[in-house]
Design an enzyme around this catalytic site. Structure first.
Site, PDB file in Angstrom:
ATOM      1  CE  LYS A 247      -3.050   2.734   3.062  1.00 51.88           C
ATOM      2  NZ  LYS A 247      -3.921   2.752   4.259  1.00 51.88           N
ATOM      3  CG  ASP A 252      -5.448   8.101   4.496  1.00 47.51           C
ATOM      4  OD1 ASP A 252      -6.381   8.699   3.915  1.00 47.51           O
ATOM      5  OD2 ASP A 252      -5.614   7.124   5.263  1.00 47.51           O
ATOM      6  CE  LYS A 259      -6.429   8.920   7.969  1.00 49.93           C
ATOM      7  NZ  LYS A 259      -7.090   7.878   8.753  1.00 49.93           N
ATOM      8  CG  ASP A 270      -1.780   5.422   4.983  1.00 55.35           C
ATOM      9  OD1 ASP A 270      -1.601   4.369   5.606  1.00 55.35           O
ATOM     10  OD2 ASP A 270      -2.879   5.766   4.501  1.00 55.35           O
ATOM     11  CG  ASP A 329      -9.771   7.674   6.678  1.00 52.05           C
ATOM     12  OD1 ASP A 329      -8.701   7.622   6.040  1.00 52.05           O
ATOM     13  OD2 ASP A 329      -9.843   7.905   7.894  1.00 52.05           O
ATOM     14  CD  GLU A 331      -6.561   5.294   2.519  1.00 48.88           C
ATOM     15  OE1 GLU A 331      -7.520   5.357   3.304  1.00 48.88           O
ATOM     16  OE2 GLU A 331      -5.384   5.129   2.915  1.00 48.88           O
ATOM     17  NE  ARG A 333     -10.545  -1.101   4.032  1.00 49.96           N
ATOM     18  CZ  ARG A 333     -11.097  -1.246   5.233  1.00 49.96           C
ATOM     19  NH1 ARG A 333     -12.230  -1.915   5.361  1.00 49.96           N
ATOM     20  NH2 ARG A 333     -10.519  -0.750   6.315  1.00 49.96           N
TER      21      ARG A 333
HETATM   22  N1  BES Z   1      -4.065   4.751   6.917  1.00 43.75           N
HETATM   23  C1  BES Z   1      -5.166   4.492   7.758  1.00 43.75           C
HETATM   24  C2  BES Z   1      -4.853   3.518   8.877  1.00 43.75           C
HETATM   25  C3  BES Z   1      -3.866   3.989   9.922  1.00 43.75           C
HETATM   26  C4  BES Z   1      -4.308   4.578  11.081  1.00 43.75           C
HETATM   27  C5  BES Z   1      -2.527   3.775   9.756  1.00 43.75           C
HETATM   28  C6  BES Z   1      -3.408   4.965  12.040  1.00 43.75           C
HETATM   29  C7  BES Z   1      -1.620   4.190  10.711  1.00 43.75           C
HETATM   30  C8  BES Z   1      -2.068   4.767  11.857  1.00 43.75           C
HETATM   31  C9  BES Z   1      -6.305   3.897   6.931  1.00 43.75           C
HETATM   32  O1  BES Z   1      -6.377   4.317   5.614  1.00 43.75           O
HETATM   33  C10 BES Z   1      -7.579   4.320   7.573  1.00 43.75           C
HETATM   34  O2  BES Z   1      -7.854   5.472   7.587  1.00 43.75           O
HETATM   35  N2  BES Z   1      -8.308   3.366   8.101  1.00 43.75           N
HETATM   36  C11 BES Z   1      -9.530   3.641   8.779  1.00 43.75           C
HETATM   37  C12 BES Z   1     -10.549   2.619   8.351  1.00 43.75           C
HETATM   38  C13 BES Z   1     -11.944   2.935   8.760  1.00 43.75           C
HETATM   39  C14 BES Z   1     -12.456   4.133   7.992  1.00 43.75           C
HETATM   40  C15 BES Z   1     -12.803   1.736   8.476  1.00 43.75           C
HETATM   41  C16 BES Z   1      -9.256   3.554  10.269  1.00 43.75           C
HETATM   42  O3  BES Z   1      -8.435   2.739  10.686  1.00 43.75           O
HETATM   43  O4  BES Z   1      -9.831   4.341  11.004  1.00 43.75           O
HETATM   44 ZN    ZN Z   2      -4.626   4.946   4.753  1.00 50.19          ZN
HETATM   45 MN    MN Z   3      -7.505   6.098   5.376  1.00 49.62          MN
END
Ligand code: BES
Ligand code: ZN
Ligand code: MN
Length: 481
Positions: A247, A252, A259, A270, A329, A331, A333
């Site tokens: 990824k 992000d 966010k 990210d 968010d 994204e 996946r």
């Molecule tokens: N890049 C983030 C995940 C992340 C969070 C990585 C903290 C490192 C530290 C990912 O893209 C994301 O935002 N995931 C969301 C998913 C949710 C919207 C289902 C998350 O983890 O909140």
């Molecule tokens: Zn992300």
């Molecule tokens: Mn995200």
């Protein structure tokens, strides 16, 4: 940016500061024999007991000659503990402002010497590209005096090859997103052609033609063009390749599902999964591993914009499956889905491992000690756990299954891109599994807790860790399908 330690190998040493490794039983494991008795006296005077982290500098004011005693604890018999000793050795040299030292007559095995030196070099990494006023960190020279220099040097070259990949990954992770956007990341991959890697970069036009609607949807709100990079190492003759997929979300913001401001700057890393894959390809090519490996990274920037995708949009992935984007968010996946399909269609790999800073939920589940491991294949999961344990990049296997898959049901498309409020890392893994062909061994490593370290860790300073490079490098040689 680079190591602040330079290691030289020589049959003899004329450096005045000698390093004496001392274990908890006050045995000296390097240095001249006469140091043993001195150490015993120091132990009484200066409460130097040979523990890891303890050190004692003895300098003769007149001649400048002297020695630095460095504690190694009671176990320097496995590589990881030797790496920790090396890391402490480096910190000790810095602390005592020793600019050049020699280590002679080591009684530990060549394997342990290499591990120790690896730890010292790995610890010496610094990224100081953007300081304009800070005084540059001085270089420390360490002379390794050894009876069979050539053999040791050749053995250590392998470790240095791996380290070049780890450092590359740390650099990529640390660079800010205004510098390291998809095209710049791709350009840094292209530089790896010098190592004999084949590198192809697909732009948006090429990905549109293929039908990579899931990846392109994520990048469509960004001024920066999305890219997919395919790196190939052909060291293994006719075997089907092993595939590593990463990824690479260069930043992000969350997109329209924006966010919160606090901590958003962290999202420059990210792209940690892509950095791990790229660093591993660099290491594998540097070490000329006798396998076929393909590394694929999806590079995008997830931005809110008039062109950005909206919550509720439906996109068609390269696999043909449709996805309702409930949360922009989630994204990573979407990016990985199309990379995984492309990888299988094009390369029919014997196995696939993907790495991603995919979910905050994996931090809730496992904290920062382990990466989350998800797999459809027990042998692959076992091999990854073993590689992770052996390289200080440990992974903990998480469950998957039908009940989690059900949470991805959409009323309008083949699936939604998020599950329910709980088990977020698992539903993310289940989402990815839907893009894996029947019978292909696949594993997903959620490294959201491992890409960046606020505190120094196993032979690395704080900051980008380079997590994943060593694991993938090891797996490339240990995996037997
Ligand atoms: N890049 C983030 C995940 C992340 C969070 C990585 C903290 C490192 C530290 C990912 O893209 C994301 O935002 N995931 C969301 C998913 C949710 C919207 C289902 C998350 O983890 O909140
Ligand atoms: Zn992300
Ligand atoms: Mn995200």
């Amino acid at each position: 940016m680079s190591a602040h330690l330079s290691i030289t190998f020589s049959p003899l040493s004329d450096v005045t500061t000698q390093i004496i490794l001392v274990d908890s039983a006050q045995n000296t494991l390097s240095g001249a024999a006469e140091h043993g008795t001195i150490i015993a006296q120091i132990a009484k005077m200066a409460s130097f007991e040979g523990k890891v982290g303890q050190s004692y500098l003895h300098l003769d004011a007149a001649s400048g000659a002297g020695f630095l005693a460095v504690g190694v604890g009671n176990d320097i018999s496995n590589g990881l503990s030797a790496e920790l000793v090396g890391a402490e050795l480096y910190k000790t040299l810095r602390k005592h402002k020793v600019s050049s030292a020699a280590i002679t007559e080591m009684t530990i095995s060549d394997d342990m010497i290499c591990a120790l030196l690896y730890g010292a070099l790995s610890q010496s990494y610094e990224f100081n590209h953007y300081f304009t006023k800070k005084e540059a960190t001085s270089e420390i020279t360490l002379c390794v005096a050894h009876k069979s220099v050539d053999g040791l040097e050749a053995q250590f070259a392998d470790h240095q090859g791996m380290l070049s990949g780890v450092f590359m990954a740390r650099d990529l992770i640390t660079e800010p997103a205004n510098v390291l956007y998809p095209a710049e990341f791709a350009a840094r991959c292209e530089a790896l052609r010098a190592l004999g890697l084949e590198v192809d970069v697909l732009d948006e036009a090429a990905m549109t033609k293929l039908g990579m609607g899931a990846l392109l949807g994520v990048g469509q709100g960004s001024r920066r063009e999305s890219k997919m990079v395919v790196m190939k190492w052909n060291g293994g003759g006719t075997e089907a390749p092993l595939a590593y997929v990463g990824k690479g979300v260069c930043f992000d913001t969350g997109g329209i599902s924006l966010k919160p401001a606090k901590g958003m700057e962290d999202m420059k890393w990210d792209m940690g999964g892509a950095a791990a894959v790229t660093g591993a390809m660099c290491a594998i090519a540097s070490r000329k591993v006798a396998r076929n490996i393909v590394g694929i990274i999806g590079l995008v920037e997830n931005m809110p914009d008039g062109d950005a995708q909206r919550p509720g949009d439906v996109v068609t992935s390269l696999s043909g499956q449709t996805i309702e984007v409930i949360n922009t968010d989630a994204e990573g996946r979407l990016v990985l889905a199309d990379c995984l399909t492309y990888c299988q269609d094009k390369f029919k790999p014997q196995m696939i491992v993907d790495l991603a800073t995919l979910t905050g939920a994996i931090l809730v589940a496992l904290g920062k000690d382990y990466a989350g491991l998800f797999s459809n294949d027990d042998a692959l999961a076992k091999a990854i756990k073993s590689s992770g344990d052996g390289t200080a990049e440990p992974c903990w296997q998480m469950p998957m299954g039908e009940s989690y898959h059900k949470m991805l049901k959409s009323h309008i498309a083949d699936m939604k891109n998020i599950g329910g409020p709980y088990g977020g890392s698992i539903t993310a893994a289940c989402f990815l599994e839907r893009f894996i062909d029947e019978g292909t061994p696949w594993a997903h490593i959620d490294m959201a807790g491992k890409a960046w370290a606020d505190k120094p860790g196993h032979a690395h300073p704080s900051g980008g860790t380079g997590f994943g490079v060593r694991l993938l490098n090891d797996l490339a040689e240990t995996w037997q399908g």
